[in-house]
Design a protein around this motif. Structure first.
Motif, PDB file in Angstrom:
ATOM      1  N   PRO A   1      37.505  34.785   3.807  1.00 55.30           N
ATOM      2  CA  PRO A   1      38.446  35.076   5.076  1.00 55.30           C
ATOM      3  C   PRO A   1      38.879  36.572   5.230  1.00 55.30           C
ATOM      4  N   LEU A   2      39.222  36.656   6.479  1.00 59.04           N
ATOM      5  CA  LEU A   2      39.581  38.016   7.164  1.00 59.04           C
ATOM      6  C   LEU A   2      41.086  38.545   6.467  1.00 59.04           C
ATOM      7  N   ARG A   3      40.903  39.834   6.172  1.00 57.13           N
ATOM      8  CA  ARG A   3      42.272  40.295   5.957  1.00 57.13           C
ATOM      9  C   ARG A   3      42.836  41.003   7.274  1.00 57.13           C
ATOM     10  N   ILE A   4      44.326  41.140   7.164  1.00 52.37           N
ATOM     11  CA  ILE A   4      44.855  41.495   8.405  1.00 52.37           C
ATOM     12  C   ILE A   4      45.092  42.900   8.020  1.00 52.37           C
ATOM     13  N   GLU A   5      44.493  43.823   9.006  1.00 53.12           N
ATOM     14  CA  GLU A   5      44.509  45.188   8.744  1.00 53.12           C
ATOM     15  C   GLU A   5      45.061  45.808  10.221  1.00 53.12           C
ATOM     16  N   PHE A   6      45.871  46.736  10.282  1.00 52.76           N
ATOM     17  CA  PHE A   6      46.184  47.609  11.445  1.00 52.76           C
ATOM     18  C   PHE A   6      46.690  48.810  11.044  1.00 52.76           C
ATOM     19  N   ALA A   7      46.699  49.578  12.011  1.00 53.38           N
ATOM     20  CA  ALA A   7      47.164  51.153  11.951  1.00 53.38           C
ATOM     21  C   ALA A   7      48.465  51.199  11.562  1.00 53.38           C
TER      22      ALA A   7
END
Length: 315
Positions: A4-10
């Motif tokens: 599953p993808l992880r949520i990543e953002f600046a």
């Protein structure tokens, strides 16, 4: 099946933790901890992270990491891989050092940074390694509270800013705050959808970010962190129906209130069928029957006129 993808953002702030495989130690000596911190410092510099806190126990580590760029996975993945290789060479062992993937909880910085930092430095005491946070040399507590043993890559300003103007000074105020945390409720009791810690507005923002990811690659619960909680549903139904909260799941008081509560716990809060069944004290098939009856009637607002304001929870 892909992970599953992880949520990543600046600009995201994470509490990151990883445990030893099957509970095994990942640090056997102080030299191991020093090596890990050196490797951590390299990743912080490479990825331009802001590290607000850390704690190393015998069989796990925890970090408070802010990512100006969306790159948490790259850095933590490499940190764990490189340290595992070093550890296995040092102790002539093979196999996985860490238990699966690391865990990352996204935190609302303005609301939870300092409470989570306090909880983190109490971990050694809760593990029975020391009695008080200040006795453990392998966390960020001394660096923040006494300006001692400060790694060049650790940022203390954000946490100390919460105590600016304190009569006793910022660091003393911080130490007092940490001391009061021994009996404080765990912040992790407030985590929603397995990986979010923040206000309702923050959760809505996270939900919008999650909707931009492929639905089949993100755990279902993580797509809707803004879902109402069980207690929120019960409180809202009680207010709309004019009954005590304790009566909402008592079918002997009002069957219509009971059915609305059960329906919303399943459809709005997305609680598992078995959990709702146990809360309501009826069988799982009866819960499913209530759902079908309300939907066959055209929805909540048509089945029960007084419940029309509650339809907002289904949006």
């Amino acid at each position: 099946m892909s992970r599953p993808l992880r949520i990543e953002f600046a600009g995201a702030l994470y509490h990151v933790s990883a445990r030893g495989n099957a509970g095994q130690a990942i640090f056997l000596k102080d030299a191991d901890r020093r090596q890990f911190l050196e490797m951590l410092g390299r990743e912080i510099g490479q990825h331009r992270w802001i590290c607000h806190g850390y704690g190393l126990l015998d069989n796990q580590y925890s970090l408070l990491v802010e990512t100006p760029e969306a790159n948490l996975g790259r850095g933590i993945g490499r940190l764990n891989a490189v340290y595992s290789q070093w550890f296995n060479r040092r102790y002539q062992r093979t196999g996985h050092l860490f238990q699966g993937r690391y865990k990352a909880i996204i935190i609302e910085k303005s609301l939870w940074l300092t409470p989570v930092a306090r909880d983190l430095v109490w971990s050694p005491a809760r593990a029975g390694l020391v009695k008080r946070p200040g006795q453990w040399p392998w966390s960020s507590h001394r660096a923040v509270g006494k300006d001692r043993d400060v790694p060049p890559w650790l940022t203390v300003d954000w946490i100390l800013a919460d105590f600016a103007g304190a009569a006793e000074g910022t660091r003393k105020a911080y130490r007092n705050y940490v001391a009061e945390g021994k009996l404080a409720p765990s912040p992790w009791e407030q985590v929603r959808a397995q990986m979010y810690l923040g206000s309702e507005a923050f959760l809505k923002d996270m939900a919008e970010r999650a909707r931009g990811l492929p639905a089949d690659q993100v755990p279902r619960a993580m797509l809707r962190p803004d879902r109402p909680t069980r207690d929120a549903i019960i409180g809202a139904v009680a207010e709309a129906a004019g009954v005590p909260a304790a009566a909402t799941l008592d079918r002997r008081v009002r069957q219509d209130v009971f059915q609305v509560t059960v329906y919303l716990l399943r459809r709005a809060a997305n609680l598992p069928l078995k959990e709702v069944s146990l809360l309501a004290g009826v069988s799982a098939p009866r819960i499913s029957q209530i759902q079908r009856t309300i939907e066959d009637a055209g929805g909540l607002d048509r089945a029960f006129g007084w419940a029309q304001p509650l339809a907002v929870y289904l949006n």
